[in-house]
Design a protein around this motif. Structure first.
Motif, mmCIF file in Angstrom:
data_model
loop_
_atom_site.group_PDB
_atom_site.id
_atom_site.type_symbol
_atom_site.label_atom_id
_atom_site.label_comp_id
_atom_site.label_asym_id
_atom_site.label_seq_id
_atom_site.Cartn_x
_atom_site.Cartn_y
_atom_site.Cartn_z
ATOM 1 N N TYR A 72 0.800 -1.382 -0.057
ATOM 2 C CA TYR A 72 0.258 -0.190 0.194
ATOM 3 C C TYR A 72 0.951 1.390 -0.023
ATOM 4 C CZ TYR A 72 -3.889 -3.254 1.241
ATOM 5 O OH TYR A 72 -4.450 -4.433 1.091
ATOM 6 N N THR A 73 2.098 1.108 -0.636
ATOM 7 C CA THR A 73 2.845 2.315 -0.798
ATOM 8 C C THR A 73 3.375 2.167 -2.131
ATOM 9 O OG1 THR A 73 4.983 1.179 -0.606
ATOM 10 C CG2 THR A 73 3.836 1.870 1.652
ATOM 11 N N ASN A 74 4.182 3.035 -2.698
ATOM 12 C CA ASN A 74 4.508 3.302 -3.919
ATOM 13 C C ASN A 74 6.043 2.716 -4.445
ATOM 14 O OD1 ASN A 74 6.050 5.412 -2.870
ATOM 15 N ND2 ASN A 74 4.986 6.941 -4.064
ATOM 16 N N HIS A 80 -3.877 3.965 -13.533
ATOM 17 C CA HIS A 80 -2.472 4.471 -12.973
ATOM 18 C C HIS A 80 -2.310 5.836 -14.167
ATOM 19 C CE1 HIS A 80 1.960 4.232 -12.896
ATOM 20 N NE2 HIS A 80 1.651 5.321 -12.028
ATOM 21 N N SER A 81 -2.464 7.027 -13.039
ATOM 22 C CA SER A 81 -2.530 8.235 -13.786
ATOM 23 C C SER A 81 -1.552 9.281 -12.965
ATOM 24 C CB SER A 81 -4.091 8.749 -13.546
ATOM 25 O OG SER A 81 -4.527 8.892 -12.190
ATOM 26 N N GLY A 82 -1.036 10.149 -13.833
ATOM 27 C CA GLY A 82 -0.500 11.526 -13.382
ATOM 28 C C GLY A 82 1.214 10.806 -12.690
ATOM 29 N N TRP A 138 9.111 -8.941 -16.917
ATOM 30 C CA TRP A 138 8.343 -7.566 -16.639
ATOM 31 C C TRP A 138 7.181 -7.226 -17.694
ATOM 32 C CZ3 TRP A 138 9.288 -4.609 -12.392
ATOM 33 C CH2 TRP A 138 10.720 -5.069 -11.618
ATOM 34 N N ALA A 139 6.178 -6.819 -16.839
ATOM 35 C CA ALA A 139 4.933 -6.475 -17.846
ATOM 36 C C ALA A 139 4.204 -5.313 -17.229
ATOM 37 C CB ALA A 139 3.925 -7.693 -17.998
ATOM 38 N N LYS A 140 3.486 -4.393 -18.004
ATOM 39 C CA LYS A 140 2.665 -3.382 -17.512
ATOM 40 C C LYS A 140 1.385 -3.790 -17.485
ATOM 41 C CE LYS A 140 3.231 0.918 -17.010
ATOM 42 N NZ LYS A 140 2.893 1.627 -15.791
ATOM 43 N N LEU A 141 0.673 -3.657 -16.339
ATOM 44 C CA LEU A 141 -0.573 -4.320 -16.353
ATOM 45 C C LEU A 141 -1.303 -3.198 -16.785
ATOM 46 C CD1 LEU A 141 -0.888 -6.192 -12.861
ATOM 47 C CD2 LEU A 141 -0.634 -7.236 -14.977
ATOM 48 N N GLU A 142 -2.598 -3.343 -17.410
ATOM 49 C CA GLU A 142 -3.634 -2.331 -17.597
ATOM 50 C C GLU A 142 -5.012 -2.727 -17.488
ATOM 51 O OE1 GLU A 142 -1.588 -2.874 -21.636
ATOM 52 O OE2 GLU A 142 -3.422 -3.470 -22.538
ATOM 53 N N PRO A 143 -5.888 -1.639 -17.770
ATOM 54 C CA PRO A 143 -7.309 -1.952 -17.348
ATOM 55 C C PRO A 143 -7.857 -2.925 -18.481
ATOM 56 C CG PRO A 143 -7.030 0.445 -17.224
ATOM 57 C CD PRO A 143 -5.546 -0.155 -17.658
ATOM 58 N N GLY A 144 -8.504 -3.781 -18.120
ATOM 59 C CA GLY A 144 -8.997 -4.919 -18.924
ATOM 60 C C GLY A 144 -8.184 -5.930 -18.932
ATOM 61 N N LYS A 145 -7.048 -6.183 -18.595
ATOM 62 C CA LYS A 145 -6.126 -7.243 -18.603
ATOM 63 C C LYS A 145 -5.943 -7.650 -17.120
ATOM 64 C CE LYS A 145 -1.502 -8.131 -20.349
ATOM 65 N NZ LYS A 145 -0.268 -7.714 -21.100
ATOM 66 N N ILE A 146 -6.516 -8.743 -16.715
ATOM 67 C CA ILE A 146 -6.427 -9.508 -15.310
ATOM 68 C C ILE A 146 -5.274 -10.531 -15.215
ATOM 69 C CG2 ILE A 146 -7.646 -10.383 -13.265
ATOM 70 C CD1 ILE A 146 -10.390 -9.519 -14.958
ATOM 71 N N GLY A 182 2.319 9.107 -9.039
ATOM 72 C CA GLY A 182 1.067 9.134 -9.541
ATOM 73 C C GLY A 182 0.113 8.151 -8.833
ATOM 74 N N LYS A 183 -1.275 8.323 -9.437
ATOM 75 C CA LYS A 183 -2.336 7.436 -8.620
ATOM 76 C C LYS A 183 -2.559 5.839 -9.369
ATOM 77 C CE LYS A 183 -6.948 7.542 -6.944
ATOM 78 N NZ LYS A 183 -7.249 6.287 -7.079
ATOM 79 N N ARG A 184 -2.168 4.955 -8.689
ATOM 80 C CA ARG A 184 -2.322 3.824 -9.120
ATOM 81 C C ARG A 184 -3.141 2.854 -8.415
ATOM 82 N NH1 ARG A 184 1.061 -0.868 -8.120
ATOM 83 N NH2 ARG A 184 1.647 -2.304 -10.026
ATOM 84 N N ARG A 185 -4.016 2.266 -9.024
ATOM 85 C CA ARG A 185 -5.239 1.362 -8.296
ATOM 86 C C ARG A 185 -5.178 -0.062 -8.859
ATOM 87 N NH1 ARG A 185 -11.869 2.349 -9.065
ATOM 88 N NH2 ARG A 185 -12.374 0.970 -7.709
ATOM 89 N N ILE A 186 -5.249 -0.860 -7.929
ATOM 90 C CA ILE A 186 -5.146 -2.313 -8.346
ATOM 91 C C ILE A 186 -6.208 -2.897 -7.575
ATOM 92 C CG2 ILE A 186 -4.098 -4.464 -8.154
ATOM 93 C CD1 ILE A 186 -1.813 -3.287 -9.113
ATOM 94 N N CYS A 187 -7.100 -3.916 -8.261
ATOM 95 C CA CYS A 187 -8.049 -4.419 -7.332
ATOM 96 C C CYS A 187 -7.973 -6.199 -7.620
ATOM 97 C CB CYS A 187 -9.506 -4.474 -7.565
ATOM 98 S SG CYS A 187 -10.126 -4.934 -9.382
ATOM 99 N N GLY A 188 -8.375 -6.950 -6.758
ATOM 100 C CA GLY A 188 -8.258 -8.573 -7.056
ATOM 101 C C GLY A 188 -8.688 -9.263 -5.839
#
Ligand SMILES: C[N+](C)(C)CCCC[C@H](N)C(=O)O
Ligand SMILES: O=C(O)CCC(=O)C(=O)O
Length: 388
Positions: free
Chosen positions: A192-194, A220-222, A328-336, A353-359
């Protein structure tokens, strides 16, 4: 489907001594009687044993028997009658490896390194809502590769949760159940940190670490960074065994403790220490990699002997960090991303920036159960219960 062992034992009856044999092995009467599959001995709905095993006389004998192409019929000295398929008896006489296949849901493992980036395992979410075949395809790939993506999924927590719940129920922990997190230290854990997190497996502080873990990056914005890292722990363990069997042996035999102590009133440690590598003692099949340097507590050795463990762990750590082992891979919306937390280590690069992950987490036994049903089918699982 795994092939049945080519050299199946010849199942037959030694009528002169009234014994059932499988090849050169005599199958003990007590085991046979105890594993009668009739509905008086096994509850037809619950599949639980109804028979009181130890009401069976120690000297139970075969009073009468007959053999057909497919089965063996037995009249017991206690008056009971049983029928056993020859396949059932073959399974009983098979090797530990063969008997483990259905029980543990074993398929051929595909070990990988950084080259997996060329063709990572993936399934496509379909609006059809036929999640059962999606789940079987997803879990079959996870069982084989240790991870799989679900592509084209709706980029919502709801859809993510629905896909996870179609596998099995989500595990509740002190982080909650279905998780949706950002770098706000809402839970006192470095996830829960960056900051960057090196390759690790989660929940090493639980006696039973989470089986599956899912990450769906919703935003993941800003900012930048926050790439995801995966490492095939079984592949790297095999490399260590090949390169330095002594170091491997130390990590496979030394118990290590772990802890989760950041949240008020929560001080979790497993009931015992566990080694970094665990195998099935009967078959040698790799079962689990347990590695989290951040959460490690004591090394279960006399303090003046721990240096050998550190030397071995340093070699393991160096292999984990070899580029050839890092995907290494960049996760993105729509790719679980869904992965086997008992095999695949994960991490991330630092980010801004703001990075939000659910799971969510799913228990090992629950996802393997769901995999087995889809891969082997219920009937095969049930017929192997007594002989697995
Ligand atoms: C956000 N999520 C609940 C997935 C993780 C929580 C932290 C997991 C911990 N660092 C560990 O290694 O077990
Ligand atoms: O933020 C990430 O990409 C991974 C976080 C992590 O390692 C974890 O939640 O265990």
């Amino acid at each position: 489907m795994p092939k049945r062992a080519p050299s199946l034992p010849e199942i037959g009856l030694k009528t002169n001594v009234n014994k059932v044999t499988a090849g050169t092995k005599e199958i003990p009467n007590i085991w046979l009687r105890d594993n009668c599959q009739c509905t008086a001995c096994v509850h037809d709905d619950t599949k639980q044993r109804l028979l009181d095993t130890f009401s069976i006389p120690k000297n139970i004998a075969i009073s009468n028997c007959s053999e057909t192409e497919e089965a063996i019929n037995i009249q017991w000295s206690d008056g009971h009658e049983s029928q056993y398929s020859k396949e059932f008896l073959e399974d009983a006489a098979n090797t530990f490896e063969e008997r483990a296949i259905v029980r543990q849901g074993i398929t051929n493992l595909e070990l990988w390194g950084s080259e997996i980036v060329e063709n990572p395992p993936r399934v496509r979410y379909s609006e059809t809502g036929d999640t059962q075949s999606l789940v079987t395809d997803l879990l079959t790939r996870i069982r084989k590769f240790g991870f799989c993506y679900v592509l084209d999924a709706p980029a919502t927590p709801e859809a993510t949760e629905q896909i996870l719940r179609s596998i099995a129920f989500i595990r509740e922990t002190h982080y909650g159940g279905f998780y949706d997190f950002t770098a706000d230290l809402a839970s006192k854990d470095t996830a829960y940190t960056n900051i960057a997190l090196e390759a690790h497996t989660d929940t090493t502080y639980f006696s039973d670490p989470a089986g599956l873990q899912a990450f769906h990056l919703l935003e993941h914005s800003g900012g930048e960074g926050g790439a995801s890292l995966l490492v095939d722990g079984f592949k790297v363990a095999a490399d260590l065994l090949a390169e330095d069997p002594e170091a491997y042996g130390i990590l496979a035999s030394t118990n290590v403790h772990s802890h989760a102590s950041g949240n008020e009133g929560i001080y979790i440690q497993p009931y015992r220490g566990f080694p970094v590598f665990q195998h099935d003692p009967a078959t040698g099949i790799p079962l689990q990699v347990r590695w989290n340097s951040s959460d490690r507590a004591g090394v279960e050795l006399p303090i003046d002997q721990v240096e050998g463990w550190y030397d071995a762990a340093r070699k393991w750590d160096a292999l984990l960090k070899q580029e050839e082992n890092e995907y290494w891979a960049k996760l993105e919306p729509g790719k679980i991303l869904v992965f086997d937390n008992w095999r695949v280590l994960h991490g991330r690069s630092a980010f801004t920036g703001k990075r939000r992950i659910c799971g969510g987490y799913i228990n090992r036994d629950d996802w393997i159960s769901r995999f087995k049903v889809g891969y082997f089918g219920k009937d095969r699982i049930l017929e192997r219960l007594a002989t697995g």
